[in-house]
Motif scaffolding. Sequence first.
Motif, PDB file in Angstrom:
ATOM      1  N   TYR A  94      -6.162 -14.711  31.991  1.00 12.58           N
ATOM      2  CA  TYR A  94      -4.856 -15.316  32.279  1.00 12.58           C
ATOM      3  C   TYR A  94      -4.860 -15.827  33.717  1.00 12.58           C
ATOM      4  CZ  TYR A  94       0.198 -16.004  32.488  1.00 12.58           C
ATOM      5  OH  TYR A  94       1.451 -16.554  32.618  1.00 12.58           O
ATOM      6  N   ILE A 116      -2.950 -17.406  36.507  1.00  8.82           N
ATOM      7  CA  ILE A 116      -1.533 -17.522  36.878  1.00  8.82           C
ATOM      8  C   ILE A 116      -1.198 -18.930  37.335  1.00  8.82           C
ATOM      9  CG2 ILE A 116       0.249 -16.635  38.443  1.00  8.82           C
ATOM     10  CD1 ILE A 116      -1.533 -14.000  38.504  1.00  8.82           C
ATOM     11  N   GLN A 170       1.412 -21.183  35.195  1.00 13.69           N
ATOM     12  CA  GLN A 170       2.655 -21.575  35.846  1.00 13.69           C
ATOM     13  C   GLN A 170       2.910 -23.066  35.643  1.00 13.69           C
ATOM     14  OE1 GLN A 170       5.239 -20.315  37.007  1.00 13.69           O
ATOM     15  NE2 GLN A 170       6.168 -21.716  38.480  1.00 13.69           N
ATOM     16  N   VAL A 200       5.936 -16.468  34.085  1.00 17.44           N
ATOM     17  CA  VAL A 200       4.678 -15.734  34.226  1.00 17.44           C
ATOM     18  C   VAL A 200       4.845 -14.233  34.014  1.00 17.44           C
ATOM     19  CG1 VAL A 200       2.905 -15.061  35.899  1.00 17.44           C
ATOM     20  CG2 VAL A 200       3.573 -17.460  35.688  1.00 17.44           C
ATOM     21  N   ILE A 204       4.595 -10.648  40.933  1.00 12.47           N
ATOM     22  CA  ILE A 204       3.657 -10.831  39.823  1.00 12.47           C
ATOM     23  C   ILE A 204       2.667  -9.673  39.776  1.00 12.47           C
ATOM     24  CG2 ILE A 204       1.824 -12.300  38.890  1.00 12.47           C
ATOM     25  CD1 ILE A 204       3.289 -14.693  40.156  1.00 12.47           C
TER      26      ILE A 204
END
Length: 298
Positions: free
Chosen positions: A213, A215, A219, A225, A261
Amino acid sequence: MSKSSSRRTAIKNIVAGTAAFGATGLLSSLEASAEKLEKTHQLKLKGTINHSVCRWCYQDIPLEDLCVAVRKIGFSAIDLVGPKDWPTLKNHDIYSSMCNGAEISLTKGWNHTEYHPTLIQSYTEHIGLVADAGYKNLICFSGNREGMDDETGLKNCVTGLQEIIGLAEKKGVIIQMELLNSKINHKDQMCDNTKWGIELVKRLGSENFKLLYDIYHMQIDEGDVIRTITDNHQYFGHYHTGGVPGRNEIDETQELYYPAIMRGIAATGYKGFVAQEFIPSRPDKLKSLEQGVIICDI
């Protein structure tokens, strides 16, 4: 002049200005202390996140120097390094957290059956190399659509990947397909959304196939996210960072708030690696890397 040379000269000057008795012993003692201080000058990372960095973002820095910098910052892993460079990593006790080298390219992947013979041969070889080296993760790519619909791409990927997944299970290697954005960087990429990627993971039905994944990429193509990670973390085996927009530093110059995150990732119980994959825009690239690690060290 090297640091060690200038340090030795300075210490000799100190010794020369002191009483003569025990000078040799004093020199050795001071040198040992200086070397110890230099080696232990690193961040005190919290250990919640296992940090890594993608090699390609620092191509103009020799790998030996990047290894030294990584150790000095305080972590010990580098992403996207292939077999020929593993000896360098091992010399510095650096872990290859995401291995590469088996793929044809980002555009020619598992969704087109004409590439299967080459990919199966290459991945069969590299799975053995990764396992023998004591590593765990090996990257792969879906490839471009080239007019292909999602369902055909899924079926083709399953057909090809099933030929290697048994060996990956036997060897303890996890094949990880990266999610890439098709809006900005990788036009026409098939694995450009989590829904498609997760469906592929489900159809293969193996703990040795996961999604990387990214980010930054997700995004751009999806957003949302933290919720995506929270709801689907069981399908994700690795994470990459990057500032949006621009893929540069992950600080206040971009729209994502990485501490939140990282807390989202940690809350899932994830114990793998998070690799910095931004392209430093500032002259001191290693300082930018250190800053990125600090931001993510929650």
